[in-house]
Scaffold this motif. Structure first.
Motif, PDB file in Angstrom:
ATOM      1  N   VAL A 211      42.234  63.807  87.006  1.00 34.14           N
ATOM      2  CA  VAL A 211      41.918  63.635  85.588  1.00 34.14           C
ATOM      3  C   VAL A 211      41.236  62.286  85.418  1.00 34.14           C
ATOM      4  O   VAL A 211      41.721  61.267  85.916  1.00 34.14           O
ATOM      5  N   LEU A 212      40.120  62.279  84.711  1.00 42.72           N
ATOM      6  CA  LEU A 212      39.427  61.036  84.351  1.00 42.72           C
ATOM      7  C   LEU A 212      39.665  60.778  82.878  1.00 42.72           C
ATOM      8  O   LEU A 212      39.457  61.668  82.045  1.00 42.72           O
ATOM      9  N   VAL A 213      40.111  59.577  82.539  1.00 39.14           N
ATOM     10  CA  VAL A 213      40.329  59.207  81.144  1.00 39.14           C
ATOM     11  C   VAL A 213      39.445  58.016  80.801  1.00 39.14           C
ATOM     12  O   VAL A 213      39.565  56.946  81.408  1.00 39.14           O
ATOM     13  N   SER A 214      38.539  58.217  79.861  1.00 39.75           N
ATOM     14  CA  SER A 214      37.728  57.136  79.316  1.00 39.75           C
ATOM     15  C   SER A 214      38.478  56.565  78.117  1.00 39.75           C
ATOM     16  O   SER A 214      38.953  57.314  77.258  1.00 39.75           O
ATOM     17  N   HIS A 215      38.568  55.241  78.053  1.00 43.59           N
ATOM     18  CA  HIS A 215      39.342  54.656  76.946  1.00 43.59           C
ATOM     19  C   HIS A 215      38.941  53.205  76.753  1.00 43.59           C
ATOM     20  O   HIS A 215      38.316  52.586  77.627  1.00 43.59           O
TER      21      HIS A 215
END
Length: 351
Positions: A211-215
């Protein structure tokens, strides 16, 4: 999309600088994609090599022709269900629609700040196969699709900040054709991998189980990579964290991210302007794909996307990896204007 009211660092973003991976300190590495200072309006050099990560940027070709979505608004992001040969597309809800228990139709501005989205399911040829509404979730900068048995799960941001319209958590919800789902519904499980972060949006690397999370955290845009099994179990020890530091041009906006293999792929750009604007058609557009190595945090190129220069409007909207016949393709979406709506066109680059 061309939304001058958004708060998501879309005009002064990126890219990359510093990685925190297993064994690295929290300070990470520090580097830049250009030789100027952050204060300069410097787009950074375009990589002369033909590849971004593992994808050959000379191979651009149409994957999906201009296709209407269930609502008339422009696309925000898309993701592929390779198992069933389908594409799922997020967009903000169009003005004047009354959903479920709403007493009256709602305007487009209120929809955006509330984080109300429409999700369209398309066939591989662009035919609409279904839709659902997601109220209070976010803006849809990126998303993921996970086919599991008879169900298809959508990974998207949730719990929208009503001041900005962007999500603060990650959610995984089943697609249900024709339904209206609220972010606050008891059935929606919220994952909060980086408490207190904002402008959150996920993407999936299904072949790699990640999972890639941009934040955004403390004013810094980051990309965090997690094992999917750990993420679903609530174990949020990121395998890698990439910190975005370098500015791009004023008129470029962050338009999505994807993860495949050893690289995060980042899309930036804006719509064509008139001939006196910052991004006229004759410029070839300002759409760029940047690749970042998740193992080292080092840039692996920033490439000008020149495919389909004659599209009307041509705003980059979303980036994702498709697996066609077992071969990966990096796909870039464009929002295209017609007389009464926006449509989606997809173009792919092969490895």
């Amino acid at each position: 999309m061309a939304d001058h009211t958004t708060h998501f660092s879309r005009r002064n973003l990126l890219f990359a600088g510093g990685a925190v991976a297993a064994g690295l300190t929290a300070g990470g590495l520090s580097w830049a994609l250009h030789t100027g200072t952050d204060e300069q309006d410097d787009e950074g050099p375009v990589d002369p090599s033909p590849t971004a990560g593992v994808f050959d940027m000379r191979t651009g070709a149409q994957l999906l022709p201009q296709s209407p979505l269930f609502n008339t608004t422009g696309p925000q992001s898309f993701a592929f269900d390779d198992t069933n040969g389908q594409v799922y597309v997020l967009q903000t809800v169009e003005a004047g629609i009354r959903l479920g228990d709403e007493e009256e139709p709602v305007g487009s501005g209120d929809r955006k700040t509330a984080g109300d989205m429409c999700l369209t399911r398309l066939s591989s040829s662009g035919k609409t196969l279904g839709y659902m509404y997601l109220r209070g979730f976010g803006h849809g900068i990126s998303c993921g699709v996970e086919p599991t048995g008879q169900r298809t799960y959508i990974w998207v941001e949730g719990r929208a900040d009503t001041a900005t319209g962007y999500g603060r958590t990650v959610v995984r919800v089943p697609f249900k054709d024709g339904s209206v789902l609220d972010s606050s519904d008891a059935s929606v499980r919220h994952f909060d991998p980086v408490p207190g972060s904002t402008e959150v949006s996920p993407a999936l690397d299904l072949p790699g189980g990640r999972v890639l999370v941009s934040h955004e955290q403390e004013g810094v845009h980051r990309f965090s990579v997690y094992g999917m099994a750990d993420f679903l179990a609530g174990r949020f020890d990121a395998a890698q964290v990439l910190k975005a530091r370098v500015q791009v041009k004023q008129e470029e906006w962050f338009q999505g991210c994807a993860l495949y293999g050893d690289h995060v792929y980042v899309l930036t750009g804006g719509p064509y302007t008139d001939k006196n604007g910052d991004n006229p058609r004759k410029s070839g557009g300002n759409t760029y794909v940047s690749a970042i190595d998740v193992r080292t945090g080092k840039a692996q190129g920033r490439h000008h996307v020149t495919v389909a220069p004659d599209l009307v409007y041509r705003e980059p909207e979303g980036i994702a990896v498709a697996m066609a016949g077992g071969r990966p393709a990096l796909c870039v979406g464009f929002s295209v204007k017609t007389q009464d709506r926006r449509e989606l066109a997809l173009y792919r680059y092969t490895a």
